[in-house]
Design a protein around this motif. Sequence first.
Motif, mmCIF file in Angstrom:
data_model
loop_
_atom_site.group_PDB
_atom_site.id
_atom_site.type_symbol
_atom_site.label_atom_id
_atom_site.label_comp_id
_atom_site.label_asym_id
_atom_site.label_seq_id
_atom_site.Cartn_x
_atom_site.Cartn_y
_atom_site.Cartn_z
ATOM 1 N N ARG A 204 0.849 -1.191 0.000
ATOM 2 C CA ARG A 204 0.000 0.000 0.000
ATOM 3 C C ARG A 204 0.885 1.240 0.000
ATOM 4 N N LYS A 205 0.531 2.198 -0.824
ATOM 5 C CA LYS A 205 1.292 3.445 -0.928
ATOM 6 C C LYS A 205 0.816 4.406 0.159
ATOM 7 N N CYS A 206 1.286 4.178 1.382
ATOM 8 C CA CYS A 206 0.777 4.930 2.525
ATOM 9 C C CYS A 206 1.837 5.769 3.228
ATOM 10 N N ILE A 207 3.106 5.647 2.836
ATOM 11 C CA ILE A 207 4.158 6.405 3.524
ATOM 12 C C ILE A 207 4.183 7.832 2.976
ATOM 13 N N THR A 208 4.017 8.788 3.882
ATOM 14 C CA THR A 208 4.064 10.207 3.529
ATOM 15 C C THR A 208 5.460 10.740 3.882
ATOM 16 N N GLN A 209 5.756 11.947 3.468
ATOM 17 C CA GLN A 209 7.067 12.534 3.783
ATOM 18 C C GLN A 209 7.284 12.688 5.293
ATOM 19 N N PRO A 210 6.285 13.157 6.050
ATOM 20 C CA PRO A 210 6.485 13.206 7.508
ATOM 21 C C PRO A 210 6.745 11.822 8.113
ATOM 22 N N MET A 211 6.075 10.801 7.588
ATOM 23 C CA MET A 211 6.309 9.440 8.071
ATOM 24 C C MET A 211 7.723 8.989 7.719
ATOM 25 N N LEU A 212 8.175 9.311 6.524
ATOM 26 C CA LEU A 212 9.529 8.944 6.096
ATOM 27 C C LEU A 212 10.565 9.603 7.001
ATOM 28 N N ASN A 213 10.349 10.863 7.332
ATOM 29 C CA ASN A 213 11.262 11.566 8.235
ATOM 30 C C ASN A 213 11.284 10.908 9.612
ATOM 31 N N ARG A 214 10.113 10.535 10.106
ATOM 32 C CA ARG A 214 10.037 9.886 11.421
ATOM 33 C C ARG A 214 10.656 8.490 11.389
ATOM 34 N N LEU A 215 10.451 7.757 10.283
ATOM 35 C CA LEU A 215 11.062 6.434 10.143
ATOM 36 C C LEU A 215 12.586 6.531 10.197
ATOM 37 N N ARG A 216 13.139 7.563 9.568
ATOM 38 C CA ARG A 216 14.599 7.764 9.618
ATOM 39 C C ARG A 216 15.059 7.888 11.075
ATOM 40 N N ALA B 18 -1.792 7.324 13.385
ATOM 41 C CA ALA B 18 -2.977 6.463 13.445
ATOM 42 C C ALA B 18 -4.112 6.971 12.563
ATOM 43 N N GLU B 19 -4.342 8.262 12.572
ATOM 44 C CA GLU B 19 -5.445 8.836 11.805
ATOM 45 C C GLU B 19 -5.297 8.553 10.313
ATOM 46 N N HIS B 20 -4.080 8.648 9.810
ATOM 47 C CA HIS B 20 -3.807 8.376 8.388
ATOM 48 C C HIS B 20 -3.894 6.880 8.085
ATOM 49 N N LEU B 21 -3.281 6.046 8.935
ATOM 50 C CA LEU B 21 -3.179 4.617 8.654
ATOM 51 C C LEU B 21 -4.475 3.847 8.889
ATOM 52 N N VAL B 22 -5.368 4.353 9.735
ATOM 53 C CA VAL B 22 -6.636 3.658 9.962
ATOM 54 C C VAL B 22 -7.448 3.608 8.665
ATOM 55 N N LYS B 23 -7.288 4.600 7.820
ATOM 56 C CA LYS B 23 -7.988 4.625 6.529
ATOM 57 C C LYS B 23 -7.373 3.604 5.566
ATOM 58 N N VAL B 24 -6.077 3.450 5.642
ATOM 59 C CA VAL B 24 -5.353 2.559 4.718
ATOM 60 C C VAL B 24 -5.575 1.097 5.073
ATOM 61 N N TYR B 25 -5.454 0.765 6.357
ATOM 62 C CA TYR B 25 -5.519 -0.634 6.799
ATOM 63 C C TYR B 25 -6.798 -0.972 7.564
ATOM 64 N N ARG B 26 -7.773 -0.083 7.531
ATOM 65 C CA ARG B 26 -9.078 -0.292 8.167
ATOM 66 C C ARG B 26 -8.957 -0.755 9.623
ATOM 67 N N GLY B 27 -8.045 -0.141 10.352
ATOM 68 C CA GLY B 27 -7.909 -0.414 11.776
ATOM 69 C C GLY B 27 -7.085 -1.637 12.135
ATOM 70 N N LYS B 28 -6.608 -2.402 11.144
ATOM 71 C CA LYS B 28 -5.779 -3.571 11.452
ATOM 72 C C LYS B 28 -4.414 -3.106 11.950
ATOM 73 N N PRO B 29 -3.844 -3.799 12.942
ATOM 74 C CA PRO B 29 -2.543 -3.391 13.494
ATOM 75 C C PRO B 29 -1.368 -3.875 12.627
ATOM 76 N N VAL B 30 -1.300 -3.381 11.401
ATOM 77 C CA VAL B 30 -0.228 -3.780 10.481
ATOM 78 C C VAL B 30 0.428 -2.545 9.887
ATOM 79 N N PHE B 31 1.649 -2.704 9.429
ATOM 80 C CA PHE B 31 2.315 -1.650 8.663
ATOM 81 C C PHE B 31 3.279 -2.257 7.643
ATOM 82 N N TRP B 32 4.202 -3.112 8.114
ATOM 83 C CA TRP B 32 5.185 -3.733 7.226
ATOM 84 C C TRP B 32 4.716 -5.095 6.736
#
Length: 137
Positions: free
Chosen positions: A27-39, A95-109
Motif C-alpha cells: 500500500r502506498k501509505c508512507i508520507t514525507q512526515p512518516m519517512l522523516n520519522r522512520l529515519r 494512526a489517523e492516516h493509517l486507519v484509513k489505509v488498513y481499516r484499523g488492522k494493526p499492520v504496517f510492514w
Amino acid sequence: MSLPLNALYHCSYSIYFHLVACTKYRRKCITQPMLNRLREIFAETLQKWEGELIEFNGEADHVHLLMSVNPKVQPSKLVNNLKTVSSRLIRKEFAEHLVKVYRGKPVFWSRSYCIISCGGAPLAVLTQYIQQQAKIE
C-alpha cells in the motif's frame, strides 16, 4: 567511498547491510512526515544495537536502509526489531492516516524483506586475493 574498519575488544570488522522493507500489501501509505520519522526511529534503534544508519530513503510503499552493524548482531533478529519498533511507533503517531489505509488492522510492514550484505571489495577481488596466497609446503 572507503568504508572504515571498526573494532571491538577481540576483532576488527566492517559489516554493512542494505535492507529493503515494504508496506503490507504494498500500500502506498508512507508520507514525507512518516519517512522523516522512520529515519529517526531506525537511527535510534540501530544505535541501541550498536549499529549506525548510514543512508535512508524510501517511496510511498517501501524504504531502503544502508546500515553498519557489529558482528554480535544476528541480521534476522535486527530486522525483526527494526520492523516491530517502527511499525508500533508509526501506527501510534500516524494512526489517523493509517486507519484509513488498513481499516484499523494493526499492520504496517509486510512480513517479507530483502537484506543484502555490501561494502568492501567485490567478490572477484577477494577470490583472486585468496587464490594468490602463498602455498604451504
